[in-house]
Write an enzyme that holds these catalytic residues in place. Structure first.
Site, mmCIF file in Angstrom:
data_model
loop_
_atom_site.group_PDB
_atom_site.id
_atom_site.type_symbol
_atom_site.label_atom_id
_atom_site.label_comp_id
_atom_site.label_asym_id
_atom_site.label_seq_id
_atom_site.Cartn_x
_atom_site.Cartn_y
_atom_site.Cartn_z
ATOM 1 N N SER A 1 0.849 -1.206 0.000
ATOM 2 C CA SER A 1 0.000 0.000 0.000
ATOM 3 C C SER A 1 0.876 1.243 0.000
ATOM 4 O O SER A 1 2.069 1.163 -0.313
ATOM 5 C CB SER A 1 -0.922 -0.032 1.223
ATOM 6 O OG SER A 1 -1.917 0.952 1.106
ATOM 7 N N ASN A 2 0.315 2.379 0.330
ATOM 8 C CA ASN A 2 1.103 3.613 0.412
ATOM 9 C C ASN A 2 0.619 4.455 1.583
ATOM 10 O O ASN A 2 -0.297 4.070 2.296
ATOM 11 C CB ASN A 2 1.031 4.381 -0.914
ATOM 12 C CG ASN A 2 -0.407 4.705 -1.281
ATOM 13 O OD1 ASN A 2 -1.099 5.421 -0.572
ATOM 14 N ND2 ASN A 2 -0.869 4.134 -2.390
ATOM 15 N N ARG A 3 1.240 5.614 1.771
ATOM 16 C CA ARG A 3 0.996 6.402 2.980
ATOM 17 C C ARG A 3 -0.232 7.302 2.924
ATOM 18 O O ARG A 3 -0.442 8.110 3.819
ATOM 19 C CB ARG A 3 2.209 7.289 3.274
ATOM 20 C CG ARG A 3 3.439 6.536 3.676
ATOM 21 C CD ARG A 3 4.546 7.544 4.006
ATOM 22 N NE ARG A 3 5.832 6.900 4.037
ATOM 23 C CZ ARG A 3 6.275 6.187 5.066
ATOM 24 N NH1 ARG A 3 5.531 6.054 6.130
ATOM 25 N NH2 ARG A 3 7.462 5.620 5.033
ATOM 26 N N ALA B 1 -4.748 7.616 -3.986
ATOM 27 C CA ALA B 1 -3.393 7.196 -4.346
ATOM 28 C C ALA B 1 -3.492 5.722 -4.720
ATOM 29 O O ALA B 1 -3.336 4.839 -3.872
ATOM 30 C CB ALA B 1 -2.452 7.406 -3.171
#
Ligand code: CTP
Length: 409
Positions: free
Chosen positions: A214-216, A281
Site C-alpha cells: 500500500s502507500n501512505r 493514491a
C-alpha cells in the site's frame, strides 16, 4: 430588498476587544430588515455592557445559564427555544476558546449551549491575537467546524490590539453582513443538484491473506473534498480505500480495498456523475495470484523471496472514453519536476484540472491537515500556486475552479 429582510438572527458576542464592533453589526443587520437577539458569553460582558445590546436590540440579552428565577419559569429550555427560533446564528467576534468549545461540543455557558442545540446554520467571524489564530489547535478546530458546514468569515490582516501586526482582526462589519446575506441568497449552495464523485485514500494490494502492498495516503484530502462539496449542496459519492476517517455529513461512502475494486466502483458511477475528482493514491502494481492463505517463511525455497507484480488498471485512463462533458480532476504527487510532470499527466489522463503537490514541501502531503498545492488547467496550463492552506480550504479552491467548467443546468 435584502435577503436578510424578516430573517431571525441570533448574534453571539464573545470576550474580545472587537466585541464593541458587534454593536455596529447589530445595527447593520437590523438596517437590512433582520430581527436580532443577542447572546453574550460572560467574558464578553467584561468588554461591553449587556445594556448596550439590549437597548439596541429592544430585547433582553441572553447570557446567564441560571438567571434570577423571578425573570422566567422556563429557564431550563431557553437555549433550546432560542435555537429553534433562529433562521441563523452569527457569532462575531468569536474567540479561540469558544471555537475550541464548539469544536469539542462543550456547552458550559448560554452561548455554547445554544450552538449545540441549534438547528439553523452557524456563521462565525473569529477575532484574536495572530499567534492564537495560527496556533495548530485553533487552525484544526476551525477546519473541523468548516467540515461540519460552519461558515467562517476569515479575519483580516492588520494591526492588532496587542500592538503587534498579523492575521486576527475581526473582518470588516459590512463584509460580515454581506457574508450572512450571501448565505441567505443561497450562494453557499452553488453546487446544488451537482453530482460529484470523489475517490480517496490508498488502495491495498494483497500479497497473501494477511499481508499487502500500500502507500501512505491518509485519505484526508479526498474526505475534505467530499465534505466541502456536500456543504456546498452537491450530491456526493465517496469511493475510498481503507482509511481511519469518519464519513463527512451528507456524503454517501463506498469502501473498497484494491485498485481493481476502486476501478469497478468508479466505472459504475461514471454515468451518474457531473464531475470526477480522483484524489486516491491508487497503487500502480498488484501482486500476481495472491494465495488466499498466509504464506509461510519456509515456502521460500532459498535466497531472497520474490513477489511477482502486475500493472494495475489506470482508472482515469480507462474511464476517459466515457468522459463526455464531465469534469475530470486528477491529483499528482511529484517530488521532482513537479509542474512539468503534472502537465504530462493532465494531457495523458484527459483531465480538465490537475492538482499537484510535493510531499517534500513543509505542510504538504500525507497525513497532514494542511496542503500546499498548484492547480493546472487543461485550458491555460499555467500553474496557479496556492499558499499553505487547510485541506478543507484547498478543497474549496478546487471546487471554485470546477464550478465554471460544469455544463449549465
Ligand atoms: N490514478 C488512476 N489510476 C491509477 C493510478 C493513478 O486513476 N492506477 C490517478 C490518481 O488518482 C491521480 C492521478 O491518476 O488522480 C495521478 O496519479 P499518480 O499516482 O500521480 O500518477 P501515475 O499515473 O500513477 O504516475 P506515477 O506514479 O508514475 O507518477
Amino acid at each position: 430588498m435584502s435577503a436578510l429582510t424578516g430573517k431571525r438572527i441570533i448574534l453571539g458576542v464573545c470576550g474580545s476587544i472587537a466585541a464593541y464592533k458587534s454593536a455596529f453589526l447589530l445595527r447593520e443587520l437590523q438596517g437590512r430588515g433582520a430581527e436580532v437577539r443577542v447572546v453574550m458569553t460572560p467574558s464578553a460582558a467584561e468588554f461591553v455592557a449587556p445594556l448596550t445590546f439590549s437597548a439596541l436590540s429592544h430585547n433582553q440579552v441572553y447570557m446567564e445559564m441560571f438567571p434570577d428565577r423571578k425573570h422566567s419559569s422556563a429557564v431550563g429550555t431557553w437555549h433550546i427555544d432560542l435555537g429553534l427560533w433562529a433562521d441563523a446564528m452569527l457569532v462575531a467576534p468569536i474567540t479561540a476558546s469558544t471555537i475550541a468549545k464548539i469544536a469539542q461540543g462543550i456547552s458550559d455557558n448560554f452561548l455554547t449551549s445554544i450552538v449545540l442545540a441549534l438547528r439553523a446554520p452557524l456563521i462565525i467571524a473569529p477575532a484574536m491575537d495572530a499567534d492564537m489564530y495560527i496556533h495548530p489547535a485553533t487552525t484544526s478546530n476551525i477546519a473541523k467546524l468548516k467540515e461540519r458546514g460552519v461558515v467562517v468569515v476569515e479575519p483580516e490582516e492588520g494591526e492588532l490590539a496587542s500592538g503587534l501586526s498579523g492575521v486576527g482582526r475581526l473582518a470588516d462589519v459590512t463584509g460580515i453582513v454581506r457574508e450572512v446575506e450571501r448565505f441567505f441568497e443561497g450562494h453557499h449552495l452553488d453546487l446544488a443538484r451537482r453530482k460529484i464523485l470523489v475517490t480517496a485514500g490508498p488502495t491495498q494490494e494483497p500479497i497473501d491473506a494477511v499481508r499487502f502492498i500500500s502507500n501512505r495516503s491518509s485519505g484526508k484530502m479526498g474526505f475534505a473534498v467530499a465534505s466541502a462539496a456536500a456543504n456546498r449542496g452537491a450530491d456526493v459519492k465517496l469511493i475510498t480505500g481503507p482509511v481511519a476517517l469518519e464519513t463527512p455529513r451528507n456524503v454517501r461512502r463506498v469502501n473498497v480495498s484494491t485498485a481493481d475494486q476502486m476501478f469497478e466502483a468508479v466505472a459504475g458511477e461514471i454515468e451518474w456523475c457531473d464531475a470526477l475528482i480522483m484524489t486516491a493514491a491508487v497503487a500502480d502494481y498488484k501482486v500476481l495470484n495472491p494465495p488466499d492463505r498466509k504464506i509461510k517463511k519456509t515456502e521460500f525455497v532459498q535466497g531472497t523471496p520474490r513477489i511477482e507484480l502486475a500493472e494495475n488498471v489506470d482508472i482515469l485512463k480507462s474511464v476517459a472514453p466515457r468522459k463526455g462533458r464531465r469534469v475530470f480532476v486528477g491529483f499528482a504527487l511529484e517530488t521532482d519536476d513537479t509542474i512539468a510532470n503534472a502537465k504530462k499527466k493532465l494531457v495523458s489522463k484527459s483531465l480538465d484540472l490537475i492538482v499537484v503537490n510535493n510531499p517534500r514541501v513543509e505542510g504538504a502531503g500525507f497525513g497532514t491537515d494542511t496542503n500546499r498545492v498548484a492547480i493546472l488547467s487543461e485550458k491555460d496550463q499555467d500553474a496557479v500556486e496556492l499558499p499553505l492552506l487547510s485541506k478543507y480550504d484547498v478543497a474549496m479552491n478546487i471546487l471554485d475552479r470546477i464550478l465554471p467548467l460544469l455544463p449549465q443546468k
